[in-house]
Enzyme design. Structure first.
Site, short mmCIF file in Angstrom:
data_model
loop_
_atom_site.label_atom_id
_atom_site.label_comp_id
_atom_site.label_asym_id
_atom_site.label_seq_id
_atom_site.Cartn_x
_atom_site.Cartn_y
_atom_site.Cartn_z
N ASP A 1 -26.76 -23.19 6.89
CA ASP A 1 -27.19 -22.48 5.67
C ASP A 1 -26.01 -21.79 5.01
OD1 ASP A 1 -27.72 -21.45 8.24
OD2 ASP A 1 -28.63 -19.66 7.44
N LYS B 1 -26.62 -25.84 13.29
CA LYS B 1 -27.55 -24.70 13.38
C LYS B 1 -27.64 -24.25 14.84
CE LYS B 1 -30.27 -22.94 10.97
NZ LYS B 1 -30.16 -21.60 10.30
N ASP C 1 -27.95 -35.14 5.82
CA ASP C 1 -28.79 -35.65 4.73
C ASP C 1 -28.81 -34.64 3.58
OD1 ASP C 1 -30.49 -37.27 3.40
OD2 ASP C 1 -32.12 -37.22 4.85
N TYR D 1 -34.10 -37.58 13.43
CA TYR D 1 -34.28 -38.86 12.74
C TYR D 1 -34.48 -40.04 13.68
CZ TYR D 1 -33.20 -37.27 8.03
OH TYR D 1 -33.24 -36.66 6.81
#
Ligand code: NAD
Length: 421
Positions: A285, A219, A309, A149
């Site tokens: 995930d 991740k 987000d 971002y």
């Protein structure tokens, strides 16, 4: 007499009548701001009588600012948030194609508001897609200044993209860009300093509120040097700075490896019995699934910008959607904090009395907590609980609740105020 809030030795010093700058916001901002302030004022009065009071001071931003001053974000507005330290805002429309990336981003960057805090809790009676919404009580700490971002992007075919691609292939010996000719590029900066300040704030928050755990969501299995480093820096920090107040699952694994699982389990049970905060990590995930299946396993969540987000919206949907999800952008080092409605300007319902002011009201309650005015915040939460359990709601929730009474934005605020008294 109104006075300024100060920040000394890591603490907000709050006078009895602090000045609170507020941005009304675009679209439904006008509909929800005044009713929300009425609720907050009533809660403060119920808690402290006339001995404490918020002095609201409007500052301009967005379309209203443009119409009055020719600028979307006048300098005075940024200065007001700096001077008064703590403020609140309604939603702002992002002007398209006029050289301004986002007014929200401008505020975050100017004040270096590195934490985006989203508490997710369920109010009795609010429709939810999960079977046991009463088990949902999570607090998301989303890193607000780094990650993909940061806005470092190069469009395919641009001179920058060609130069960047050339650098990667010829100087960095990267050989995995599948279609170099037609690739756009984005850069994902994740720093040790930025990660540490976010995770430190999350752990402190858990300790202060006696919450059971901090989950680092990442991740790191794929992006080892950014997301993986975020996780490792988080564990390092917990073990170095909060050794007496936390127990990390990395430590658990180390004990299990060295001394066996039985000993690791004993150490874990002992830490829990002592009220230590358990610091663990989950791959993003898996977390999105975990948070639906076992929400009670996660209390405070520390994560990077993009993960944060997605997670914020999924978790908000679990407890009634963006109409009642509050949020704040905070710098715990300088004390700057802006509380905000998390939804957008909802132009489709602006001016119709359909908007739910819940998000802004609850953001106001978060602000009261930040000021240390906990009794007033509790009044808001209790009255909100009461209002929802009587099935008195705005149009966004009305169609999803059997036997509900439909209220306008302002009537909903009035009902909450009645329940405060
Ligand atoms: P939105 O949140 O404005 O609307 C999405 C849907 O949710 C719409 O159907 C809307 O009617 C509904 N909704 C939103 N808030 C509601 C409320 N309080 N009560 C009842 N229903 C509500 O998102 P969008 O349409 O994608 O964005 C519109 C504008 O808002 C854009 O210009 C966008 O840039 C801006 N925006 C601002 C912020 C912010 O200031 N923090 C956040 C998101 C979007």
């Amino acid at each position: 007499m109104s006075q300024n809030i100060e920040f000394k030795n890591g603490k907000v010093i709050v006078p009895d009548q602090p000045t609170i700058p507020f941005i009304e916001g675009d679209g439904i901002g006008k509909d929800i701001t005044e009713p929300s302030q009425r609720v907050i004022n009533a809660a403060v009065k119920a808690a402290y009588g006339d001995s404490k009071k918020l002095i609201w001071k409007e500052v301009l931003a967005g379309k209203k600012a443009f119409d009055l001053t020719g600028e979307y974000m006048p300098d005075e507005t940024l200065k007001a948030f700096q001077e008064y330290l703590v403020g609140i805002k309604g939603p702002l429309e992002t002007p398209v194609g006029e050289g301004i990336r986002s007014l929200n981003v401008a505020l975050r960057q100017t004040l270096d508001l590195y934490v985006c805090l989203r508490p997710i809790r369920w109010f009795k009676g609010v429709p939810s897609p999960v079977r046991y919404p009463e088990l949902v009580d999570m607090h998301i700490f989303r890193e607000n200044t780094e990650d993909i971002y940061a806005g470092i992007e190069f469009m395919t075919g641009s001179a920058e993209a060609i130069k960047f691609c050339d650098f990667l292939i010829n100087e960095m010996e990267v050989d995995v860009i599948r279609f170099p000719e037609s690739s756009s590029f984005g850069v994902k900066p994740v720093s040790k300093e930025g990660s540490e300040r976010l995770i430190r704030a999350a752990i402190k928050y858990a300790i202060e509120r006696e919450l059971p755990s901090v989950t680092i969501v990442h991740k790191g299995n794929i992006m080892k040097f950014t997301e993986g480093a975020f996780k490792n820096w988080g564990y390092d920090l917990a073990e170095a700075e909060f050794a007496h107040q936390t127990f990390t699952m990395r430590k658990f694994q180390q004990i299990a490896r060295e001394n066996g699982l039985k000993e690791a389990k004993t150490a874990f049970s002992k830490a829990k019995a002592m009220g230590k905060v358990i610091v663990k990590d989950v791959i993003t995930d898996a977390f999105l699934q975990e948070s639906l299946l076992h929400p009670y396993e996660h209390s405070v969540i520390a994560t990077l910008n993009l993960n944060g987000d997605y997670i914020s919206d999924q978790l908000a949907a679990m407890v009634g959607g963006i109409g009642i999800s509050p949020g704040a952008n905070i710098n715990y080092i300088s004390g700057y904090a802006i509380f905000e409605a998390t939804h957008g300007t909802a132009p489709n319902i602006a001016g119709t009395g359909k908007a739910n002011p819940g998000s802004l009201i609850l953001s106001g309650a978060m602000m009261l907590e930040y000021l240390g005015w906990y009794e007033a915040a509790e009044h808001v939460y209790d009255a909100m609980d009461h209002t929802f359990s009587k099935r008195k709601v705005t149009s966004d929730l009305f169609n999803m609740m059997e036997g509900a009474t439909l209220l306008t934005t302002s009537e909903f605020a009035d009902e909450i105020i009645r329940n405060i008294h």
